[in-house]
Design a protein around this motif. Structure first.
Motif, PDB file in Angstrom:
ATOM      1  N   LEU A   1      24.083  48.903  71.729  1.00 13.86           N
ATOM      2  CA  LEU A   1      22.998  48.836  71.007  1.00 13.86           C
ATOM      3  C   LEU A   1      23.210  48.632  69.610  1.00 13.86           C
ATOM      4  O   LEU A   1      24.321  49.241  69.076  1.00 13.86           O
ATOM      5  CB  LEU A   1      22.336  50.219  71.191  1.00 13.86           C
ATOM      6  N   LYS A  11      10.936  48.084  58.627  1.00 14.10           N
ATOM      7  CA  LYS A  11      10.500  47.939  60.119  1.00 14.10           C
ATOM      8  C   LYS A  11      10.734  49.204  60.650  1.00 14.10           C
ATOM      9  O   LYS A  11      12.023  49.803  60.581  1.00 14.10           O
ATOM     10  CB  LYS A  11      11.538  46.889  60.694  1.00 14.10           C
ATOM     11  N   VAL A  13      11.828  51.598  63.992  1.00 15.07           N
ATOM     12  CA  VAL A  13      12.736  50.974  64.960  1.00 15.07           C
ATOM     13  C   VAL A  13      12.320  52.294  65.867  1.00 15.07           C
ATOM     14  O   VAL A  13      12.869  53.362  65.495  1.00 15.07           O
ATOM     15  CB  VAL A  13      13.936  50.638  64.922  1.00 15.07           C
ATOM     16  N   GLU A  15      13.515  53.812  69.545  1.00 17.27           N
ATOM     17  CA  GLU A  15      14.334  53.594  70.776  1.00 17.27           C
ATOM     18  C   GLU A  15      13.860  54.504  71.770  1.00 17.27           C
ATOM     19  O   GLU A  15      13.878  55.953  71.543  1.00 17.27           O
ATOM     20  CB  GLU A  15      15.996  53.485  70.476  1.00 17.27           C
ATOM     21  N   ARG A  40       9.326  47.932  65.999  1.00 18.26           N
ATOM     22  CA  ARG A  40       9.944  47.431  66.971  1.00 18.26           C
ATOM     23  C   ARG A  40      10.097  48.543  67.986  1.00 18.26           C
ATOM     24  O   ARG A  40      11.052  49.648  67.728  1.00 18.26           O
ATOM     25  CB  ARG A  40      11.464  46.906  66.367  1.00 18.26           C
ATOM     26  N   ILE A  41       9.835  48.358  69.061  1.00 15.75           N
ATOM     27  CA  ILE A  41       9.986  49.338  70.290  1.00 15.75           C
ATOM     28  C   ILE A  41      11.000  48.815  71.064  1.00 15.75           C
ATOM     29  O   ILE A  41      11.194  47.830  71.495  1.00 15.75           O
ATOM     30  CB  ILE A  41       8.828  49.672  71.057  1.00 15.75           C
ATOM     31  N   VAL A  42      12.241  49.311  71.334  1.00 18.72           N
ATOM     32  CA  VAL A  42      13.352  49.055  72.160  1.00 18.72           C
ATOM     33  C   VAL A  42      13.243  50.142  73.490  1.00 18.72           C
ATOM     34  O   VAL A  42      13.729  51.368  73.225  1.00 18.72           O
ATOM     35  CB  VAL A  42      14.609  49.034  71.368  1.00 18.72           C
ATOM     36  N   THR A  44      14.948  50.900  77.172  1.00 21.81           N
ATOM     37  CA  THR A  44      16.060  50.518  78.295  1.00 21.81           C
ATOM     38  C   THR A  44      15.746  51.254  79.556  1.00 21.81           C
ATOM     39  O   THR A  44      15.285  52.515  79.280  1.00 21.81           O
ATOM     40  CB  THR A  44      17.329  50.926  77.859  1.00 21.81           C
ATOM     41  N   THR A  67      17.042  45.882  78.847  1.00 26.37           N
ATOM     42  CA  THR A  67      16.252  46.313  78.012  1.00 26.37           C
ATOM     43  C   THR A  67      15.169  45.283  77.261  1.00 26.37           C
ATOM     44  O   THR A  67      15.465  44.183  77.233  1.00 26.37           O
ATOM     45  CB  THR A  67      17.394  46.676  76.568  1.00 26.37           C
ATOM     46  N   THR A  69      12.423  44.378  74.117  1.00 32.88           N
ATOM     47  CA  THR A  69      11.961  44.821  72.741  1.00 32.88           C
ATOM     48  C   THR A  69      10.501  44.464  72.787  1.00 32.88           C
ATOM     49  O   THR A  69       9.828  43.235  72.842  1.00 32.88           O
ATOM     50  CB  THR A  69      12.695  43.921  71.726  1.00 32.88           C
ATOM     51  N   GLU A  71       7.549  43.942  69.569  1.00 36.26           N
ATOM     52  CA  GLU A  71       7.346  43.917  67.921  1.00 36.26           C
ATOM     53  C   GLU A  71       6.010  43.600  67.577  1.00 36.26           C
ATOM     54  O   GLU A  71       5.555  42.624  68.131  1.00 36.26           O
ATOM     55  CB  GLU A  71       8.357  43.018  67.296  1.00 36.26           C
TER      56      GLU A  71
END
Length: 98
Positions: A1, A11, A13, A15, A40-42, A44, A67, A69, A71
């Motif tokens: 990552l 931004k 982020v 996770e 930004r949503i990440v 997995t 994964t 993402t 945005e």
């Protein structure tokens, strides 16, 4: 990552990981952000599913072991649940935009 750049404050982020039916960090998490900030949503996941950001009506498919993402700009204030459709309970976290 990729680790977020600590000098990049533009931004937000977020996770989140899903494995063996469990959300990490805890789905009780509340993420507070300022209105107008890019997000930004990440995600997995170890199972195929669809992530949904309520209120913003954003959806994205995630494959098993993949994964994804999402945005967007947090231009609406309020509380918004971020969920998976197939997981039960499906809550990943709650986004609070002020």
């Amino acid at each position: 990552l990729d680790l977020p750049d600590p000098t990049d404050t533009s931004k937000v982020v977020i996770e989140v990981a899903v494995a063996n039916g469990r959300v990490n960090p805890s789905p009780d998490r509340r993420v507070d952000i300022e209105q107008g900030k890019p997000v930004r949503i990440v995600l997995t996941s170890d199972v195929a599913d669809e992530v949904h950001v309520h209120g913003y009506e954003l959806e994205a498919e995630v494959g098993a072991g993949e994964t994804v993402t999402l945005e967007f700009v947090a231009d609406q204030t309020g509380q918004f649940e971020v969920e998976l459709h197939e997981l039960d309970p499906g809550l990943l976290f709650t986004l609070r935009v002020q």
